[in-house]
Design an enzyme around this catalytic site. Structure first.
Site, PDB file in Angstrom:
ATOM      1  NE  ARG A  46       8.560  -4.100  14.074  1.00 32.88           N
ATOM      2  CZ  ARG A  46       7.270  -4.348  14.100  1.00 32.88           C
ATOM      3  NH1 ARG A  46       6.807  -5.466  13.594  1.00 32.88           N
ATOM      4  NH2 ARG A  46       6.425  -3.482  14.618  1.00 32.88           N
TER       5      ARG A  46
ATOM      6  CD  GLU B 139      14.370  -3.441   7.499  1.00 32.70           C
ATOM      7  OE1 GLU B 139      13.663  -4.102   6.711  1.00 32.70           O
ATOM      8  OE2 GLU B 139      13.979  -3.105   8.624  1.00 32.70           O
TER       9      GLU B 139
ATOM     10  CB  CYS C  66      -9.762  -8.090 -40.382  1.00 34.27           C
ATOM     11  SG  CYS C  66      -9.931  -7.964 -38.597  1.00 34.27           S
TER      12      CYS C  66
ATOM     13  CB  SER D 280       5.751  -0.567  12.953  1.00 26.92           C
ATOM     14  OG  SER D 280       4.690  -0.173  13.780  1.00 26.92           O
ATOM     15  CG  LEU D 281       9.426   3.513  10.816  1.00 31.23           C
ATOM     16  CD1 LEU D 281      10.322   3.494   9.589  1.00 31.23           C
ATOM     17  CD2 LEU D 281       9.802   4.667  11.732  1.00 31.23           C
TER      18      LEU D 281
ATOM     19  CB  CYS E 109      -6.951 -11.878 -37.899  1.00 32.51           C
ATOM     20  SG  CYS E 109      -8.220 -11.544 -39.120  1.00 32.51           S
TER      21      CYS E 109
ATOM     22  CG  ASP F 265      33.582 -19.620  -8.090  1.00 32.56           C
ATOM     23  OD1 ASP F 265      33.409 -18.460  -7.641  1.00 32.56           O
ATOM     24  OD2 ASP F 265      32.699 -20.280  -8.681  1.00 32.56           O
TER      25      ASP F 265
HETATM   26  C1  9MJ Z   1      14.315   0.762   7.204  1.00 33.81           C
HETATM   27  N1  9MJ Z   1      13.359  -0.141   7.127  1.00 33.81           N
HETATM   28  O1  9MJ Z   1      15.137   0.894   6.314  1.00 33.81           O
HETATM   29  C2  9MJ Z   1      14.009   2.370  10.318  1.00 33.81           C
HETATM   30  N2  9MJ Z   1      14.391   1.590   8.376  1.00 33.81           N
HETATM   31  O2  9MJ Z   1      13.881   3.469  12.453  1.00 33.81           O
HETATM   32  C3  9MJ Z   1      15.255   2.620   8.595  1.00 33.81           C
HETATM   33  N3  9MJ Z   1      13.625   1.453   9.457  1.00 33.81           N
HETATM   34  C4  9MJ Z   1      13.439   2.549  11.628  1.00 33.81           C
HETATM   35  N4  9MJ Z   1      15.012   3.114   9.815  1.00 33.81           N
HETATM   36  C5  9MJ Z   1      13.136   3.371  13.585  1.00 33.81           C
HETATM   37  N5  9MJ Z   1      16.179   3.068   7.710  1.00 33.81           N
HETATM   38  C6  9MJ Z   1      12.232   2.391  13.447  1.00 33.81           C
HETATM   39  C7  9MJ Z   1      12.423   1.844  12.187  1.00 33.81           C
END
Ligand code: 9MJ
Length: 700
Positions: free
Chosen positions: A166, A203, A460, A110-111, A454, A61
């Protein structure tokens, strides 16, 4: 064909990620001041990455503070030379009063999901249905499915300008100030300075270690803890004060380029490789040619999952060609060219209907949660141990509660959280039963012990049955074919009461055959197994007796120490205490066991029925290299099973014990050494690794 980015294996996970460190390119400037600034920046970035993403700091640190102060001093003295990617800026600005809503240029989709090989096949078939013959069976690219929050980042001529969540896919919240504080998020991309607008997505997540540390701190301060890293990451990004987000260990992993990708890049895998070279962190990537290869990569990643520094909930599989992705397009809000191949959930919510108390072989009374059956970690779970009354109080769990159940790998399922906000109105706190649920004898909870007991002893029935089950078990008398359900049935029919009665079962053949569905052949098999078990070892016999505190290792040590049963039975407490592994509590328990008339009767009956063992070869340890040493083995060894390691140590004159105590001289620590390691360090016990051990026993 393999992608230039190396695939995920347990060995290269960290190395692979490491390569991402510090790839933002410096501004070209020969000025000595800039060179000095860059040196500080590079060191700080490396440390930030090691600390926040890998959780293995490379600086103290104080060294870190010193570096930061040195850079800050230079920046204050030469404000015109401040580098655009300086981590000094990475703290965000003033608190906001609200987040601004931003509409995405391109919706964030979304997937879809698949859960098994058949469904994966189905996904690939649907892709093929939309391709012409020459395009069919395209190459796929696989990524980790990171369990964080999807965000979109924009860079104008290389400069980070905006981060948006998103949201509902069309519109999200502007979290630019918070995103700026994410240590591995590049604020400046020199290699993208000629791209007017670059949009990347990925992400934001909190690595497991940082999450645990954050929760520990919250607990110490009496603050609310987060249920999982995903919630912690979400909560951190939702802070209006960037200083709070800055204090949280967040990381950004990039998975797509949505605007501004250089023309020459034609595949998803090449796009990720490019992202990596310009300064983003990208997780492991693998290119596969068919469903079998996809399945193999899925399986191997699932195995390596727990070793990753962050949580993933599956894989994402994408058509690799960007042109084919374009051609396939979308169906409602999901791309047709990608899907998530989910892992079985490791943490699920379910209702705990009741808490029952079970009585073990030694009278220990343990609470068992009866669950609404639920699939977790790939198996259906309907019972979960709650360990002891203290654990019930710690969790504050009650019958009727909604609970989170966690099961990872082969580890036994456990309740990790109680959702008290969803508690039924009429629920009552759990109390420890005052009498045994099986025999009604009083229950005691000895001071300083976790488990209630017990007091009925072998009066028992539950303890009688458990003693029978233990006696026949594989590592005890090993009576193959005489399983718990038969034993319970024989017990209930009055055919066996004590372990000695097992050796009288041949006198009840007729009754056995008429019992339930046990045919003549099965009866013969059981009787032969019983007969075969009569020839055993003294150690197994001692272990099979089920003396409290005497596990397998202690039983072996007692057999070695005393050489025969009569000496053991006659030993006083002082003598028993000379055995490795045997402390005052176990010595007293063993002493009492061999003085109880009932136990002497059973042992006599067993010997009269013909149970016998070979003479114990007492190893004369005098003069052997490890004479006088007491070893404990913990963790998994690569080169051999623990039993084998134990035998090797004993052959060199060492005593081997199952638990660390003041008598322990050395701890042999294999992989994943847990609490024993901590205890050894506390007691100042010498710790040796597998290599050192192998050298010692002459295997290296
Ligand atoms: C995640 N959640 O890791 C996508 N994702 O690609 C990866 N999500 C994604 N790709 C297109 N590795 C729509 C979502």
């Amino acid at each position: 064909m393999t992608d230039p980015i190396s695939p995920l294996t347990s060995k290269n996970i960290n190395k692979d990620i490491n390569k991402d460190i510090n790839t933002a390119n410096p501004i070209k400037n020969n000025d000595a001041i800039v060179t000095q600034m860059r040196t500080f920046i590079d060191a700080l970035k490396q440390h930030n990455y090691a600390y926040y993403v890998l959780d293995s700091p490379i600086l103290e640190d104080s060294e870190y503070d010193q570096l930061r102060r040195s850079l800050l001093a230079l920046e204050e003295q030469y404000p015109d030379l401040v580098q655009p990617d300086s981590p000094i800026n990475q703290v965000g600005d003033m608190p906001l009063s609200a987040f601004t809503q931003v509409t995405h240029d391109i919706p964030m989709l979304s997937l879809g999901n698949v859960f098994d090989y058949d469904e994966l096949h189905g996904f690939m078939r649907r892709v093929n249905d939309r391709l012409n013959d020459a395009q069919k069976n395209p190459e796929y690219e696989m990524e980790l499915k990171l369990d964080g929050l999807a965000v979109s980042l924009k860079y104008a001529h290389g400069k980070f300008i905006q981060a948006v969540t998103r949201g509902d896919g069309q519109t999200g919240e502007d979290i630019t100030q918070n995103a700026k504080t994410i240590r591995n998020l590049p604020l400046w991309l020199a290699a993208a300075s000629d791209i007017p607008l670059l949009e990347v997505r990925g992400e934001v997540l909190m690595p497991k270690a940082g999450f645990e540390r954050l929760n520990r701190l919250a607990e110490e301060k009496g603050d609310k803890t987060f249920a999982n890293p995903r919630n912690a990451a979400a909560g951190s990004l939702r802070q209006l004060d960037p200083a709070i987000a800055a204090s949280r260990p967040l990381a950004f992993y990039c998975y797509s380029v949505n605007q501004g990708l250089p023309e020459h890049i034609k595949t998803q895998s090449a796009a990720l490789a490019w992202l990596k070279t310009i300064g983003f962190t990208v997780s492991a990537v693998e290119v596969v040619q068919n469903p079998r290869e996809a399945q193999a990569y899925y399986e191997s990643t699932k195995e390596a999952r727990s070793e990753l520094p962050f949580e993933i909930d599956g894989m994402v599989i994408k058509v690799n060609s960007l042109a084919l992705q374009q051609q396939l397009g979308f169906l409602s809000r999901e791309p047709r060219w990608a899907t998530a191949y989910k892992f079985p959930a490791e943490t699920v919510m379910t209702r705990l209907h009741a808490i029952e108390w079970q009585v073990g072989r030694t009278g220990a009374i343990t609470p068992v949660g009866k669950l609404e059956p639920v699939k977790v970690g790939g198996v259906t779970v309907s019972n979960v141990t709650l360990h002891n009354f203290g654990e019930i109080q710690r969790l504050d769990v009650r019958a009727g509660d909604m609970v989170s159940v966690h099961r990872a790998g082969d580890v036994i399922p456990k309740v990790t959280r109680v959702w008290t906000d969803q508690r039924p109105e009429n629920s009552e706190p759990v109390t420890l039963p005052s009498t045994c649920p099986v025999c009604d004898s009083p229950v005691v909870l000895p001071k300083d012990e976790a488990l209630a007991r017990c007091t009925g002893g072998l009066f028992c029935p539950a303890q009688q049955v458990e003693a029978l089950i233990h006696f026949v078990s594989r590592r005890a008398m090993d009576i193959d074919g005489l399983g718990a359900s038969w034993l319970i049935s024989f017990f209930e029919h009055g055919l066996v009461k004590t372990v000695a009665d097992i050796y009288q079962l041949h006198n009840h053949q007729e009754e056995l055959i008429t019992l339930e569905k046990l045919g003549e052949k099965s009866v013969q098999n059981i009787l032969s197994a019983i007969e075969a078990s009569k020839h055993t070892t003294l150690a197994r016999f001692i272990y099979a007796l089920g003396i409290r505190g005497v596990g397998e290792t202690t039983a072996q040590n007692l057999a070695q120490q005393f050489g025969d049963l009569d000496s053991l039975m006659a030993a006083d407490i002082d003598k028993l205490l000379q055995t490795p592994d045997v402390g005052t509590i176990t010595a007293e328990l063993a002493y009492k066991f061999f003085r109880a008339p009932h136990n002497i009767e059973v042992i006599t009956a067993l010997r009269e029925a013909g149970v016998h063992w070979d003479k114990v070869e007492q190893v004369a340890s005098e003069g052997l290299p490890l004479d006088g040493q007491t070893w404990v083995i913990t963790g998994a060894l690569d080169s051999m099973a623990r039993d084998e390691a134990k035998a090797k140590l004993q052959a060199l004159g060492a005593k081997v014990s199952g638990s660390i105590s003041a008598k322990t001289t050395t701890l042999l620590a294999g992989d994943k050494a847990g609490s024993k390691m901590a205890k050894a360090e506390k007691l100042g016990v010498k710790v040796v690794g597998e290599d050192e051990f192998l050298a010692l026993v002459g295997e290296k």
